[in-house]
Design an enzyme around this catalytic site. Sequence first.
Site, PDB file in Angstrom:
ATOM      1  CB  CYS A   1      -0.946  -0.006   1.203  1.00 21.61           C
ATOM      2  SG  CYS A   1      -2.223  -1.254   1.017  1.00 21.61           S
TER       3      CYS A   1
ATOM      4  CG  HIS B   1       4.708 -13.651 -14.820  1.00 20.32           C
ATOM      5  ND1 HIS B   1       5.719 -13.694 -15.755  1.00 20.32           N
ATOM      6  CD2 HIS B   1       3.559 -13.934 -15.499  1.00 20.32           C
ATOM      7  CE1 HIS B   1       5.209 -13.961 -16.941  1.00 20.32           C
ATOM      8  NE2 HIS B   1       3.893 -14.110 -16.813  1.00 20.32           N
TER       9      HIS B   1
ATOM     10  CG  ASP C   1       3.218 -14.334 -20.656  1.00 18.76           C
ATOM     11  OD1 ASP C   1       2.509 -14.684 -21.602  1.00 18.76           O
ATOM     12  OD2 ASP C   1       3.511 -15.057 -19.681  1.00 18.76           O
TER      13      ASP C   1
ATOM     14  CB  CYS D   1      -4.352  -2.768   5.413  1.00 27.03           C
ATOM     15  SG  CYS D   1      -3.077  -2.771   4.172  1.00 27.03           S
TER      16      CYS D   1
ATOM     17  CB  CYS E   1      -7.291   0.040   5.273  1.00 26.52           C
ATOM     18  SG  CYS E   1      -7.538   1.326   4.039  1.00 26.52           S
TER      19      CYS E   1
ATOM     20  CB  CYS F   1      -7.594   1.689   0.195  1.00 24.01           C
ATOM     21  SG  CYS F   1      -6.100   2.472   0.798  1.00 24.01           S
TER      22      CYS F   1
HETATM   23 FE1  FES Z   1      -3.749  -0.962   2.796  1.00 22.39          FE
HETATM   24 FE2  FES Z   1      -5.697   0.935   2.659  1.00 22.39          FE
HETATM   25  S1  FES Z   1      -3.703   1.107   3.554  1.00 22.39           S
HETATM   26  S2  FES Z   1      -5.780  -1.110   1.962  1.00 22.39           S
END
Ligand code: FES
Length: 296
Positions: free
Chosen positions: A66, A100, A252, A272, A275, A280
Amino acid sequence: PIRKWTEYQGKEMCKILDKACPESAPHKAYTAFRYADPLTEEALEEMKEDGVEHAIAFSQFPQWSCTTSGSSMNELWREVRRLNMTDTFRWSVIDRWPVHSGFVNAVVERIEERMSDFEVDDPSKVVVLFSAHSVPMKVVERGDHYVPEVAATVKKVMERWNKTNKYILGWQSKVGYVPWMVPSTEHIIKSLGKRGVRRVLVVPIAFTSDHIETLFEIGEEYAELAEEVGIKEFRFTEGLNGSETFISALADIVQDHIESKTNCSSQYKMKCVTCVKPLCRKILNPAYPKAIPAEI
Ligand code: FES
């Protein structure tokens, strides 16, 4: 050189995509940085002028945090709103790609290239030190996905490389006084030197292109430290920069994303634990309105 490499990678990736996905061609890559030119606004204005229909926000951080990808995405949605472009493009998001196979192969190629520079009869004596940008512990504690995703990349790279070298993961570039994720790369270098390790290969694992934290912090500051603590050969891998394997991997990843007709990974909607930020993990004007995973 991060801007130079990002623009080069984007341009080369689009050449591959134009051939591989003619239905969505032409493809064009725009670069937007969070704190340096070109900023998000510049990229959005250029996209509008070009008449872009479907825009894919493709994070160039392989592992989600984040503090990096999340911060850039939130800035993107803020700017889209501020510039009255909410209906201008349909959006989808490539939010992470830590394991990946093409990306992992590109890292392994860089390790092999640099390993051949060591003057040693037994290459398994070289200790591999993976180094990722650290994050404050308060970010780790709220359940940010970065630390586990970096560890997942390291594990995949070691599996793919399939050698018996000892390896360790360190965290670099801490700033300020609050606690950050440890052990620090610096601490590990000191400790390896003290324990008699004489050959170390540093692999920047959360950066895809060279920039100040690889070329200066690892290449100069940590190299000096290694010399002070008795490490005879201290080398670091080149960023993925112009790697053809890496550029094919980027194409890809985008091709898979286009063909999947999904707006984002399901993990994108796992916020999170503490949060409360409204922006977000949002997607404004999603390309596939019926295919949005439920948010938790
Ligand atoms: Fe991680 Fe908002 S700070 S989802």
